[in-house]
Design an enzyme around this catalytic site. Structure first.
Site, mmCIF file in Angstrom:
data_model
loop_
_atom_site.group_PDB
_atom_site.id
_atom_site.type_symbol
_atom_site.label_atom_id
_atom_site.label_comp_id
_atom_site.label_asym_id
_atom_site.label_seq_id
_atom_site.Cartn_x
_atom_site.Cartn_y
_atom_site.Cartn_z
ATOM 1 N N SER A 251 0.826 -1.206 0.000
ATOM 2 C CA SER A 251 0.000 0.000 0.000
ATOM 3 C C SER A 251 0.857 1.252 0.000
ATOM 4 O O SER A 251 1.947 1.276 0.562
ATOM 5 C CB SER A 251 -0.900 -0.008 1.238
ATOM 6 O OG SER A 251 -1.512 1.249 1.443
ATOM 7 N N LYS A 252 0.311 2.298 -0.615
ATOM 8 C CA LYS A 252 1.019 3.586 -0.609
ATOM 9 C C LYS A 252 1.102 4.170 0.797
ATOM 10 O O LYS A 252 1.858 5.114 1.042
ATOM 11 C CB LYS A 252 0.322 4.565 -1.555
ATOM 12 C CG LYS A 252 -1.126 4.858 -1.213
ATOM 13 C CD LYS A 252 -1.751 5.751 -2.276
ATOM 14 C CE LYS A 252 -3.225 6.007 -1.993
ATOM 15 N NZ LYS A 252 -3.852 6.825 -3.054
ATOM 16 N N ARG A 253 0.334 3.614 1.745
ATOM 17 C CA ARG A 253 0.395 4.103 3.118
ATOM 18 C C ARG A 253 1.662 3.652 3.846
ATOM 19 O O ARG A 253 1.966 4.155 4.920
ATOM 20 C CB ARG A 253 -0.837 3.625 3.901
ATOM 21 C CG ARG A 253 -2.151 4.206 3.393
ATOM 22 C CD ARG A 253 -3.325 3.778 4.251
ATOM 23 N NE ARG A 253 -4.578 4.315 3.743
ATOM 24 C CZ ARG A 253 -5.349 3.702 2.867
ATOM 25 N NH1 ARG A 253 -4.987 2.515 2.391
ATOM 26 N NH2 ARG A 253 -6.479 4.235 2.455
ATOM 27 N N GLU A 254 2.376 2.677 3.270
ATOM 28 C CA GLU A 254 3.580 2.185 3.946
ATOM 29 C C GLU A 254 4.607 3.291 4.165
ATOM 30 O O GLU A 254 5.255 3.355 5.207
ATOM 31 C CB GLU A 254 4.225 1.052 3.143
ATOM 32 C CG GLU A 254 3.531 -0.290 3.295
ATOM 33 C CD GLU A 254 4.342 -1.420 2.697
ATOM 34 O OE1 GLU A 254 5.528 -1.539 3.022
ATOM 35 O OE2 GLU A 254 3.780 -2.186 1.888
ATOM 36 N N PRO A 256 4.195 6.811 4.370
ATOM 37 C CA PRO A 256 3.877 7.739 5.466
ATOM 38 C C PRO A 256 3.844 7.055 6.835
ATOM 39 O O PRO A 256 4.232 7.662 7.837
ATOM 40 C CB PRO A 256 2.500 8.294 5.087
ATOM 41 C CG PRO A 256 1.972 7.410 4.030
ATOM 42 C CD PRO A 256 3.149 6.830 3.337
#
Length: 542
Positions: A251-254, A256
């Site tokens: 996920s692109k949340r990794e 941040p």
């Protein structure tokens, strides 16, 4: 004709999951001699970031995925930014409202929250249900005058099950009562993704929609909208999830999330300095740390650089900055949830097009194996002609603002050739930076110095004294002449070549790592080689 599309939202950079979606749609279009469309779904005006759209375009081009219609290319279905197509959407929105297939609503955020809480207390899933009597235009005007948010919801038909025919998953059936009446126009007048995507796919003639598994729950509503508007239903394929090496969904949340943890663990830097480094306010930083908001990628990268941490590669540009080449990343990404039906793994883009069959997409989750990606990258680097690698190398150097940018193409090509076993372009850079700093900037590896220069009563330093004299006599300072000299010394003194090369490497680079020693000495040049030997001797030959 097969027509596919990739429709990213410019709320962030192109991550590897989005790149996989684009790749599979592109491969199908190219395999079938069809068209691939790039469309920008930018109706979420609050979350769009100014640099994201251009970064997506740049990254797709870097990957080698060209488009037949879309931004910077044009085409018969322009414009390709949804924010510029509102008049088109308004026409179809009016049609649904006039036919009673959609309705206005003006629930406030507080009212919706109360509905959700009520459902939770009753241990039910919250599903928005339309009122028995739909609001009139007079009701809408009254709501607007009171400052209430006015939206439009689609009335999901409740008379029959919704059956999705999926290329990967077969038939998937949804009960109509499971699908809430969803918003198709926001209070700012912009259509939601769910409405715009249906209209655009129809008008642009899209025949196949391949997208992530997470969109499967959206498809029943989309299919109902298609039927309500008299549109065709394209063929759908919902691709499997890619699992990260941390066990969760890639996920692109990794990035941040990793940065947030690092900031909280930092004790020697104040928040004001961190916020300044990211060009955000302290209030924005506090909001980020409380998981309420996320800065854009430029700020995330700047803060990570400032506090000195490496974030996991998730976005395509992250992989470029880490030294991966597009041929390897495309090859590796193509095998996340698909296979060619034989034992092949290392494949070119042309080979992937030839082998692609959407029926070989599979349901099982794929694993993002970073070690395997590194192996693919090393293989593609070793197979590629050094001259063809130069543009990739220069792009990598530019993104990292590397001192190696000073090299011309001929030198870059030579350095690439000397490092053909490298896993990444960063490995090449780390071995070659010694050619691009001043003699006084050398930082010596303490362990290497003790092991090589100071061992056995300064044995390495004595070798350097000898090399200083012998190299100083050379008039022809070519790699071939240097090799002849060093091998001659090795034979005459009856010492291994390594015991000559390693002290020399430390003098030239500060460590025992460099390209082939003969080429290294030639590229550094006679004057700098002697100068660096003298610096090492002055520092360590006590």
């Amino acid at each position: 004709m097969v027509i596919t599309r990739f429709a990213p939202s410019p709320t962030g950079y192109l991550h590897i999951g989005g790149a996989r979606t684009a790749l599979f749609n592109w491969l199908l279009a190219r395999k079938m001699g069809g068209k691939f469309i790039l469309r920008i779904e930018d109706t979420d005006q609050k979350r769009n970031t100014p640099t994201a759209m251009q970064q997506v375009i740049d990254d797709l081009r870097w990957l080698g995925l060209d488009w037949d219609e879309g931004p910077e290319v044009g085409g018969p279905n322009a414009p390709y930014l949804q924010s510029q197509r509102r008049e088109i959407y308004d026409k179809y929105m009016k049609q649904l409202l006039d036919e009673g297939k959609a309705y206005y609503c003006f629930d406030t955020a507080e009212e919706l929250a109360a509905m959700r809480q009520k459902a939770e207390k009753e241990k039910k899933s919250f599903i928005y249900r339309r009122p028995e009597t739909l609001p009139t235009k007079a009701d809408v005007e009254a709501a607007k005058s009171q400052g209430k948010p006015v939206t439009v919801r689609f009335a999901v038909p409740q008379d029959k099950p919704i059956v999705i025919k999926d290329i990967i998953r077969g038939e998937v059936t949804f009960a109509p009562e499971e699908i809430a009446d969803f918003i198709i126009e926001k209070s700012d007048g912009f259509p939601t993704y769910h409405f715009a995507v249906v209209v655009d796919d129809e008008l642009m003639g899209v025949t196949h929609v391949m997208r992530g598994q997470e969109h499967l729950m959206n498809t029943p509503g989309h299919q109902c909208l298609q039927e309500a508007l008299g549109f065709r239903t394209p063929e759908y394929a919902h691709m499997s999830i890619t699992v990260s090496d941390n066990g969760g969904k890639l996920s692109k949340r990794e990035r941040p999330n990793t940065l947030r943890k690092a900031i909280k663990a930092t004790t020697d830097i104040d928040e004001a300095s961190i916020a300044k480094a990211g060009n955000i306010s302290i209030e924005d930083l506090e909001s980020f740390l409380k998981k309420k908001t996320t800065p854009d990628e430029a700020s995330i990268n700047a803060i990570a650089d400032f506090i000195g941490i490496d974030l996991p590669e998730i976005n395509v540009v992250d992989f470029i900055k880490s030294g991966y080449i597009p041929e390897a990343l495309v090859n590796f990404t193509a095998l996340l949830g698909w296979n060619p039906g034989d034992e092949r793994e290392i494949m070119s883009l042309d080979e992937l097009v030839e082998a692609f069959d959407e029926k070989r997409l599979n349901k099982a989750n794929s694993f993002f194996d970073r070690n395997k990606l590194s192996s693919f990258n090393m293989e593609h680097i070793s197979r590629m002609d050094s001259a063809k690698l130069v543009p990739h190398m220069r792009r990598f150097l530019e993104l990292n603002n590397s001192p190696m940018l000073a090299a011309d193409d001929a030198l870059l090509e030579r350095l690439i050739e000397l490092n053909k076993g490298a896993k990444t372009l960063r490995d090449i850079e780390s071995k070659c930076l010694l050619f691009f700093f001043e003699d006084s900037e050398i930082e010596f590896d303490e362990k290497a110095v003790k092991k090589v220069l100071l061992k056995n009563d300064n044995e390495g330093c004595r070798v350097l004294e000898m090399l200083k004299e012998e190299l100083g006599k050379l008039e022809d300072f070519s790699a071939q002449t240097i090799e002849k000299l060093l091998r001659g010394i090795s034979k005459e003194k009856e010492i291994g070549l390594g015991k000559i090369a390693q002290p020399l490497r430390i003098a030239l680079s500060g460590s025992t790592i460099s390209p082939a020693i003969f080429d290294t000495v030639e590229i550094v040049g006679k004057d700098k080689t002697i100068s660096r030997i003298e610096i090492a001797l002055a520092k360590f030959n006590n």
